[in-house]
Write an enzyme that holds these catalytic residues in place. Structure first.
Site, mmCIF file in Angstrom:
data_model
loop_
_atom_site.group_PDB
_atom_site.id
_atom_site.type_symbol
_atom_site.label_atom_id
_atom_site.label_comp_id
_atom_site.label_asym_id
_atom_site.label_seq_id
_atom_site.Cartn_x
_atom_site.Cartn_y
_atom_site.Cartn_z
ATOM 1 N N TYR A 32 39.428 -100.942 -52.861
ATOM 2 C CA TYR A 32 38.185 -100.723 -53.166
ATOM 3 C C TYR A 32 38.254 -99.416 -54.294
ATOM 4 C CZ TYR A 32 37.532 -96.679 -49.978
ATOM 5 O OH TYR A 32 37.601 -95.565 -49.427
ATOM 6 N N PHE A 35 33.131 -91.994 -56.362
ATOM 7 C CA PHE A 35 32.976 -91.137 -55.261
ATOM 8 C C PHE A 35 34.203 -91.420 -54.091
ATOM 9 C CE2 PHE A 35 30.044 -94.458 -54.135
ATOM 10 C CZ PHE A 35 30.469 -95.201 -53.109
ATOM 11 N N ASP A 36 34.771 -92.569 -54.214
ATOM 12 C CA ASP A 36 35.838 -92.834 -53.284
ATOM 13 C C ASP A 36 36.457 -93.875 -53.861
ATOM 14 O OD1 ASP A 36 37.489 -92.668 -51.201
ATOM 15 O OD2 ASP A 36 36.146 -93.800 -49.822
ATOM 16 N N ILE A 58 29.094 -100.011 -43.428
ATOM 17 C CA ILE A 58 27.798 -100.149 -43.716
ATOM 18 C C ILE A 58 27.372 -101.443 -43.949
ATOM 19 C CG2 ILE A 58 27.641 -97.688 -44.903
ATOM 20 C CD1 ILE A 58 28.043 -99.259 -47.796
ATOM 21 N N TYR A 90 23.610 -95.887 -47.407
ATOM 22 C CA TYR A 90 23.290 -94.645 -46.781
ATOM 23 C C TYR A 90 21.924 -94.101 -46.515
ATOM 24 C CZ TYR A 90 28.366 -94.495 -46.555
ATOM 25 O OH TYR A 90 29.724 -94.487 -46.170
ATOM 26 N N PHE A 146 30.500 -101.281 -55.608
ATOM 27 C CA PHE A 146 31.873 -101.189 -55.209
ATOM 28 C C PHE A 146 32.443 -102.401 -55.881
ATOM 29 C CE2 PHE A 146 30.145 -98.863 -51.469
ATOM 30 C CZ PHE A 146 31.156 -98.029 -51.254
#
Length: 250
Positions: free
Chosen positions: A171, A181-182, A199, A225, A242
């Protein structure tokens, strides 16, 4: 006779006057150069002194400063004046007379930060809601009853996971401004986790996917979040984007 004397006086005075004017011009030029030097020195004094981070004390001090600033920005203090902030810190550390009493400062800061946080939250909610509203009109984007949006990039033919399964995925996670961010792809390391251990937006999407599927997910903050965000990279009320590839159902 008088005319001759006057002419003689003028002839004598003219070179003296010329010499005085020349000297005056030299002095003016010198004063200008000195003025330019002074201006340069004043500008250099105005520049902040460069702190060298060679010893542990300076490194720790700088680190605390970065953490304070990051925390203040996250809480809505983007508009604070860093020079005034540093002046306040210096006055406390140097035991100077405080220009604003701390009791009064506490009330001012609380009121300011509450208002700033409210404004920041309203702006974030508005921007993210507008993104989702526009995005759902894009070709190929589907929206579920919960508000989750997704687009199929590649369609797989493997099995679908159950809520009790583990899955292995690749991902990339982004905010709506495109900042990453990731990313398991950047780490070159797929991740394995419980379908119901992430999540809500991820869980819902994974239960709709099959092995080999590659989707782009657009997850509202209610399914991510929420109003608190996560760490320093995901602000409150963030819609998360994502790109997810379901490699394997374990």
């Amino acid at each position: 006779m008088r005319l001759s004397i006057l002419c003689l006086a003028l002839l004598v005075a003219t070179p003296l006057f010329s010499q005085s004017k020349k000297e005056l011009l030299v002095q003016v030029d010198q004063l200008k150069k000195e003025s330019d030097v002074l201006k340069t020195e004043i500008e250099n004094l105005k520049k902040p002194k460069e702190i060298e981070l060679k010893d542990t004390l300076n490194q720790v001090s700088y680190g605390i400063g970065t953490l304070m600033a990051s925390n203040l920005k996250m809480q809505g203090g983007d508009g604070l004046n860093p020079d005034a902030l540093i002046a306040g810190i210096k006055d406390v550390y140097l035991n100077n007379n405080l220009r604003i009493p701390q009791e009064e400062a506490m009330i001012m800061v609380q009121q300011y930060m509450e208002k700033a946080m409210e404004q920041k939250a309203n702006k974030a909610k508005s921007e993210n809601a507008a993104f989702l509203e526009n995005n759902k009109k894009m070709a190929g984007v589907q929206t579920t009853a919960s508000g989750l949006q997704y687009k199929v990039i590649n369609q797989g033919k493997g099995k679908a996971p159950a809520a009790t399964d583990k899955v292995t995925v690749h991902y990339v996670g982004k905010l709506i401004d495109g900042s990453v961010f990731d990313s398991s792809i950047a780490r070159n390391e797929p991740i394995t986790f419980d379908v119901n251990g992430v999540i809500p937006g991820w869980t819902e999407a994974l239960l709709l996917m099959k092995e080999g599927d590659k989707w782009e997910l657009y997850i509202p903050h209610e399914l991510a979040y929420g109003e608190r965000g996560a760490g320093g990279q995901i602000p409150p009320y963030s819609t998360l984007v994502f790109e997810v590839e379901l490699i394997k159902v374990n």
